[in-house]
Design an enzyme around this catalytic site. Structure first.
Site, PDB file in Angstrom:
ATOM      1  N   MET A  16      51.997   6.712  14.132  1.00 26.99           N
ATOM      2  CA  MET A  16      53.049   7.050  14.901  1.00 26.99           C
ATOM      3  C   MET A  16      53.983   5.532  15.003  1.00 26.99           C
ATOM      4  SD  MET A  16      53.098   7.750  19.121  1.00 26.99           S
ATOM      5  CE  MET A  16      52.226   6.360  19.459  1.00 26.99           C
ATOM      6  N   ASP A  48      61.584  11.507  20.131  1.00 26.18           N
ATOM      7  CA  ASP A  48      60.843  12.376  21.127  1.00 26.18           C
ATOM      8  C   ASP A  48      61.647  13.360  21.953  1.00 26.18           C
ATOM      9  OD1 ASP A  48      58.496  11.950  23.190  1.00 26.18           O
ATOM     10  OD2 ASP A  48      60.244  12.051  24.632  1.00 26.18           O
ATOM     11  N   TYR A  53      63.647  19.228  28.124  1.00 27.92           N
ATOM     12  CA  TYR A  53      64.970  18.581  27.911  1.00 27.92           C
ATOM     13  C   TYR A  53      65.960  19.157  27.420  1.00 27.92           C
ATOM     14  CZ  TYR A  53      61.719  14.143  27.864  1.00 27.92           C
ATOM     15  OH  TYR A  53      60.715  13.405  28.220  1.00 27.92           O
ATOM     16  N   LYS A  82      56.835  18.601  23.942  1.00 32.69           N
ATOM     17  CA  LYS A  82      55.996  18.956  25.049  1.00 32.69           C
ATOM     18  C   LYS A  82      55.854  20.048  25.681  1.00 32.69           C
ATOM     19  CE  LYS A  82      57.301  14.141  26.069  1.00 32.69           C
ATOM     20  NZ  LYS A  82      58.833  13.852  25.687  1.00 32.69           N
ATOM     21  N   HIS A 115      53.099  17.855  29.323  1.00 31.45           N
ATOM     22  CA  HIS A 115      54.151  17.124  29.658  1.00 31.45           C
ATOM     23  C   HIS A 115      53.635  16.382  31.094  1.00 31.45           C
ATOM     24  CE1 HIS A 115      58.816  16.836  29.548  1.00 31.45           C
ATOM     25  NE2 HIS A 115      58.214  15.601  30.101  1.00 31.45           N
TER      26      HIS A 115
END
Ligand code: A2P
Length: 311
Positions: A16, A48, A53, A82, A115
């Site tokens: 990552m 991300d 969102y 998430k 999340h």
């Protein structure tokens, strides 16, 4: 520039990148897509997002365009998304994940996170339920076995909650990552050290204290203006934002600062040509005041057994 960004090897075996782009904001149409385009062209590889969102479709469309233009390959990217709080019931997990894949236009997610440890009946988190995140975790493990998710992790979990997953009966995959708020005013040294010791990587969101969010009170402390950080920045000829990002990287966690401004995106990438002294790193840790920028959003649920923001 991408080759300058160091990676963390996750306990799943995947790497990552330590610097990524956060994407939570009240964006105007195309704003997040333009930011992702600029960021990828500058060498960002870690993006991300989250179902919550509402940025998955635009990010997916942008990535698809860049892939079609031959500017990037899917395998060069590290995409994080998430599972939101109203989807903790185990049988809902895979359909929700597939919804994110569809929105992103991808056939796998690099890192998929629960999340928040608490479950709610509704996506606006007004009615909590007692669904146990251990049951959700078992459903997350199945996504890895199905090959639609490479690594799984959590977000906003505290040490006790991580420990509880590590000790659960029949655990198949340890969390590869815990994404939590990390800033000079919320250093989380204890959680970080516990995670490092147990092979769980950490990603820090809101490294600058989330100054652009509408939920931040006007009198919130301003990390980027902190005199100690400003002074350290002068010494290295770097901005406060760069000092904060470098500080995180040297402490061993990944960071996902948000920006839609090309020059700030570039600035936030330009943190690999200097090293903070141990003395400066410690001076920044000493600024810790346990300030959590989003805590007030969850205050109502302080008595819930899975409320995470306790020591
Ligand atoms: P902008 O998009 O105009 O650059 P956090 O990641 O802590 O939530 O902070 C994100 C906020 O910080 C955004 O409002 C972003 O604004 C701003 N920001 C991002 N990078 C920098 C930087 N290098 N210097 C100053 N502000 C920054």
């Amino acid at each position: 520039m991408a080759d300058k960004v160091p990676s963390i090897r996750l306990n799943s075996g995947y790497d990552m990148p330590m610097l990524g782009l956060g994407s939570y904001n009240n964006f105007k149409p195309n704003e997040v897509g333009d930011a992702v385009k600029a960021a990828i062209q500058m060498g960002y590889r870690h993006i991300d997002t989250a179902w919550r969102y509402k940025t998955e479709p635009e990010i997916g469309a942008t990535v698809k365009e860049l892939i079609q233009e031959g500017k990037i390959k899917r395998k060069e990217l590290f995409i994080v998304t998430k599972l939101w709080v109203h989807i903790h019931e185990p049988d809902q997990v895979e359909p929700h994940c597939r919804q994110s894949l569809e929105a992103l236009g991808m056939d796998y997610i690099d890192l998929y996170l629960i999340h928040f440890p608490m479950a709610f009946e509704d996506e606006e988190f007004t009615k909590p339920t007692m669904t146990d995140y251990l049951d959700t975790w078992r459903a997350m493990e199945k996504l890895v076995d199905k090959g639609i998710v490479r690594s799984i992790g959590v977000s906003n979990f505290n040490k006790q909650q991580l420990e509880r997953i590590l000790k659960m009966d029949g655990l198949k995959y340890k969390p590869a990552n815990n994404q939590v708020e990390m800033s000079p005013y919320l250093a989380q040294e204890d959680l970080l050290q516990f995670s490092l010791k147990n092979g769980i990587s950490t990603t820090g969101f809101a490294p600058f204290g989330a100054p652009g969010q509408d939920y931040i009170p006007k009198d919130a402390p301003k990390t980027l203006e902190d005199p100690t950080i400003v002074q350290i920045g002068r010494k290295y000829n770097k901005s406060s934002a760069q000092v904060i990002l470098r500080w995180g990287i040297q402490r061993g966690f990944a960071l996902v600062p948000k920006s839609t401004n090309p020059s700030r995106l570039a600035q936030n990438m330009d943190v690999f040509d200097f090293k903070l002294s141990e003395e400066d790193t410690k001076a920044i840790v000493a600024l810790d005041r346990g300030y959590r920028s989003n805590a007030h959003l969850f205050n109502t649920w302080k008595d819930h057994p899975f409320y995470p923001f306790v020591k």
